[in-house]
Design an enzyme around this catalytic site. Sequence first.
Site, PDB file in Angstrom:
ATOM      1  CB  SER A 142      79.261  49.576  69.597  1.00  0.00           C
ATOM      2  OG  SER A 142      79.142  50.472  68.510  1.00  0.00           O
ATOM      3  CE  LYS A 146      91.601  47.016  55.862  1.00  0.00           C
ATOM      4  NZ  LYS A 146      91.411  48.320  55.201  1.00  0.00           N
TER       5      LYS A 146
END
Length: 305
Positions: free
Chosen positions: A34, A88
């Site tokens: 990240s 998603k």
Amino acid sequence: MIRLGLVGIGKIARDQHVPALANSGDFDLAATASRHGRVEGVESHSTVAAMLAARPDIRAVSLCTPPAGRFEQALDVIRAGRDLMLEKPPAATVSEVEALAQEARRQGTVLFTTWHSREAAEIDAARDWLAGRRIDAVRIRWMENIRQWHPGQDWILAAGGFGVFDPGINALSIATRILPSPLTVLDAVLEVPSNRASPIAAQIRFRTGDATGDARLDFLQTGQQTWDIEVDTDAGMLRLGMGGSVLELPGEIPISGENQEYPRLYSRFAELVRSRQSDVDLRPLQFVADAFMIADRRIVQPFEF
């Protein structure tokens, strides 16, 4: 235990993925990647490529970055021979997911496009009750406060951010799971703030079998949040409330269960990794793409967080 790398340490990763992995009997969270986020006690890297290079022992990767820009990260994972689970929506476009699925087949890796709302407590019971029944009408009401659930996340209203379809696709993932016939878009209206690229509200008419449906999505809902689906059938009305955790059937006492969406997703991913099978379902994303293609776009007042 399957060693796993988690990519994108933002709100959804902290709220859902990290707790689910902490309690998983299948996965060991071995490293993260990240630009800004970290998980205490877990090895961290600034990029996916760096994590993959440093940790050849990582067998699987869970990707939680926003859909725009995710494609190259996903390709890196697949081409490194690692199995991949996608938060998603799985990518910014339908063709990106199809390309990833093709590359996964070529590399012999597992690809899992997740739809977490399908794992809500009463989804399977709703699907089973609707099986074989005549569907007469469907109503979807998915209305929530963007400032509460996506504070300061400008990307969600940018091009490729899906706008109100980011939560709305959860409803569509449920509808495509529980309804016995495919969904096709008839028409749509998208309300787009004058200073943004993606819609903040939408109305969609669709067909499923011989029935018509109506979906209303709103990102400006205040007060009580609404995540409901109602289905009129020849045996009465089924209602799924609270995102699929409450089920009301004709003449029966409502039933509800504790949602274990992300633990169930990771259990499913473990099954796929061990059986060497992929699970790629594009139907919710295709519905959104169709709505964008034929919608009447209406410009509304600017939006600021």
